[in-house]
Design a protein around this motif. Structure first.
Motif, mmCIF file in Angstrom:
data_model
loop_
_atom_site.group_PDB
_atom_site.id
_atom_site.type_symbol
_atom_site.label_atom_id
_atom_site.label_comp_id
_atom_site.label_asym_id
_atom_site.label_seq_id
_atom_site.Cartn_x
_atom_site.Cartn_y
_atom_site.Cartn_z
ATOM 1 N N GLU A 236 50.552 -72.451 44.731
ATOM 2 C CA GLU A 236 49.902 -73.532 44.157
ATOM 3 C C GLU A 236 48.328 -73.455 44.671
ATOM 4 N N ASP A 237 47.982 -72.925 45.850
ATOM 5 C CA ASP A 237 46.611 -72.928 46.338
ATOM 6 C C ASP A 237 45.652 -72.153 45.373
ATOM 7 N N VAL A 238 46.467 -71.136 44.825
ATOM 8 C CA VAL A 238 45.931 -70.222 44.185
ATOM 9 C C VAL A 238 45.510 -70.719 42.455
ATOM 10 N N ILE A 239 46.711 -71.247 42.086
ATOM 11 C CA ILE A 239 46.813 -72.054 40.904
ATOM 12 C C ILE A 239 45.460 -72.854 40.802
ATOM 13 N N GLN A 240 45.405 -73.714 41.947
ATOM 14 C CA GLN A 240 44.179 -74.706 41.821
ATOM 15 C C GLN A 240 42.705 -74.070 41.657
ATOM 16 N N PHE A 241 42.866 -72.845 42.531
ATOM 17 C CA PHE A 241 41.625 -72.179 42.229
ATOM 18 C C PHE A 241 41.416 -71.638 40.667
ATOM 19 N N LEU A 242 42.473 -70.912 40.091
ATOM 20 C CA LEU A 242 42.265 -70.807 38.918
ATOM 21 C C LEU A 242 42.029 -71.842 37.851
ATOM 22 N N ASN A 243 42.750 -72.983 38.154
ATOM 23 C CA ASN A 243 42.247 -74.212 37.489
ATOM 24 C C ASN A 243 40.727 -74.311 37.450
ATOM 25 N N LYS A 244 40.113 -74.323 38.395
ATOM 26 C CA LYS A 244 38.538 -74.459 38.785
ATOM 27 C C LYS A 244 37.839 -73.441 37.750
ATOM 28 N N VAL A 245 38.306 -72.212 38.015
ATOM 29 C CA VAL A 245 37.367 -71.177 37.255
ATOM 30 C C VAL A 245 37.775 -71.078 35.828
ATOM 31 N N THR A 246 38.861 -71.431 35.444
ATOM 32 C CA THR A 246 39.127 -71.234 33.935
ATOM 33 C C THR A 246 38.976 -72.773 33.273
ATOM 34 N N GLY A 247 39.121 -73.614 33.846
ATOM 35 C CA GLY A 247 39.066 -75.003 33.218
ATOM 36 C C GLY A 247 40.652 -75.347 32.993
ATOM 37 N N GLY A 248 41.697 -74.378 33.235
ATOM 38 C CA GLY A 248 43.100 -74.646 33.116
ATOM 39 C C GLY A 248 43.230 -74.465 31.641
ATOM 40 N N TYR A 249 44.590 -74.339 31.365
ATOM 41 C CA TYR A 249 44.981 -74.120 30.003
ATOM 42 C C TYR A 249 46.116 -75.153 29.484
ATOM 43 N N GLU A 250 46.530 -75.361 28.337
ATOM 44 C CA GLU A 250 47.393 -76.374 27.700
ATOM 45 C C GLU A 250 48.725 -75.643 27.817
#
Length: 250
Positions: A236-250
Motif C-alpha cells: 500500500e505505501d508504494v502504491i500511494q507513491f506510484l499514484n503520486k508519480v503517475t496520477g493513478g490509472y483507471e
C-alpha cells in the motif's frame, strides 16, 4: 549535453506511454520525451511490422542526427520511480543496458539467450542509454541485413550482439545497488518505502543479495500481459507513491 528520451507506442500502448510520461516528468519536468506513434511509424516508409521491430535504432539514429548527445529509449509500459540524472551525467560508457532476466518471465516464456550470451547476460531493449552514435550505426546496420528476419527478438537480439561482441564500452545499469527495468519483475510485493525511495530489501533467499533501489520498472511480456496495473503488484505505501508519480490509472 543535450539529452532526449523516446518511446514507441501504437494505439494499444499510447495510454501506457502517457502514464510513463507523467512519471518521467514528475522527476524531470524539463525532460524532452518523443512519443513515436503509428503516424510516425507510417512516415518511415518501412512496412509494418518490420518498422516496429527495428524502431529503437531507427529513431535513435534520427535523434543523434538532430544533435542530441544522449538518447534514452524507454518502453511505454514502464514507470520512472526516481531521479535519473546519473545516466545523463556519466559519460564513461557508450551504452547503458539493463538485464532481461527475472524470476517470473522464464516460467512463462522460457530462458532467453543468444549465441554465447547467457540468460543472465542478455540485455533487454526496454531501457537503453545511448551515448555513442557509432553504436547506433552498427545496431541499425545489422537490422537492415539479411539476418534480421532470423534474429530472435530482432532489434533486441542485435542490441546484444553489438553490446557483447563489438568494441564498445557497455555498462549494465543493474550491476550495483539499483535496478532500472525488467529484472525486478516478480519482486515488487517485497518493496518498501525508505526516505522517498522504492526499495527491495536484501532477501534471505539471496535475491537480491543487497538492498536495491528501484529506478525504473517495466512490465513487458507481450500483448496479453496485464500492464501498468501496479495496485495488484505493490504494497500500500508504494502504491500511494506510484499514484503520486503517475496520477493513478483507471
Amino acid at each position: 549535453m543535450k539529452t532526449v528520451f523516446f518511446t514507441i507506442a501504437d494505439q494499444a500502448n499510447l495510454g501506457y506511454a502517457k502514464m510513463m510520461e507523467k512519471s518521467l516528468k514528475y522527476f524531470h519536468p524539463e525532460a524532452e520525451l518523443r512519443i513515436y506513434t503509428e503516424k510516425e511509424l507510417k512516415k518511415t516508409g518501412i512496412e509494418p511490422p518490420r518498422i516496429f521491430y527495428l524502431s529503437a535504432p531507427y529513431f535513435a539514429d534520427k535523434l543523434f542526427n538532430e544533435g542530441y548527445d544522449t538518447v534514452i529509449k524507454i518502453d511505454a509500459d514502464s514507470i520512472v520511480l526516481s531521479d535519473l540524472s546519473e545516466v545523463f551525467d556519466d559519460n564513461s560508457y557508450d551504452v547503458g543496458t539493463v538485464m532481461n532476466w527475472n524470476r517470473v518471465d522464464p516460467l512463462k516464456f522460457g530462458l532467453i539467450d543468444l549465441c554465447t550470451i547467457s540468460p543472465q547476460e542478455y540485455y533487454n531493449n526496454g531501457f537503453v542509454v545511448l551515448k555513442n552514435r557509432k553504436f547506433v550505426d552498427e545496431w541499425l546496420r545489422l537490422c537492415f541485413t539479411k539476418h534480421f528476419d532470423k534474429m530472435p527478438f530482432r532489434e533486441q537480439g542485435f542490441l546484444n550482439i553489438v553490446s557483447h561482441y563489438f568494441d564498445f564500452k557497455v555498462k549494465c545499469l543493474d550491476k550495483g545497488g539499483s535496478w532500472w527495468g525488467l529484472i525486478s519483475k516478480g519482486e515488487w510485493l517485497k518493496t518498501v518505502m525508505r526516505e522517498g525511495k522504492v526499495i527491495i530489501p536484501k532477501s534471505e533467499d539471496g535475491f537480491p543479495n543487497m538492498d536495491i533501489w528501484l529506478r525504473v520498472i517495466h512490465w513487458a511480456g507481450g500483448a496479453n500481459e496485464p500492464k501498468m496495473k501496479y495496485k495488484q503488484n505493490f504494497p500500500e505505501d508504494v502504491i500511494q507513491f506510484l499514484n503520486k508519480v503517475t496520477g493513478g490509472y483507471e
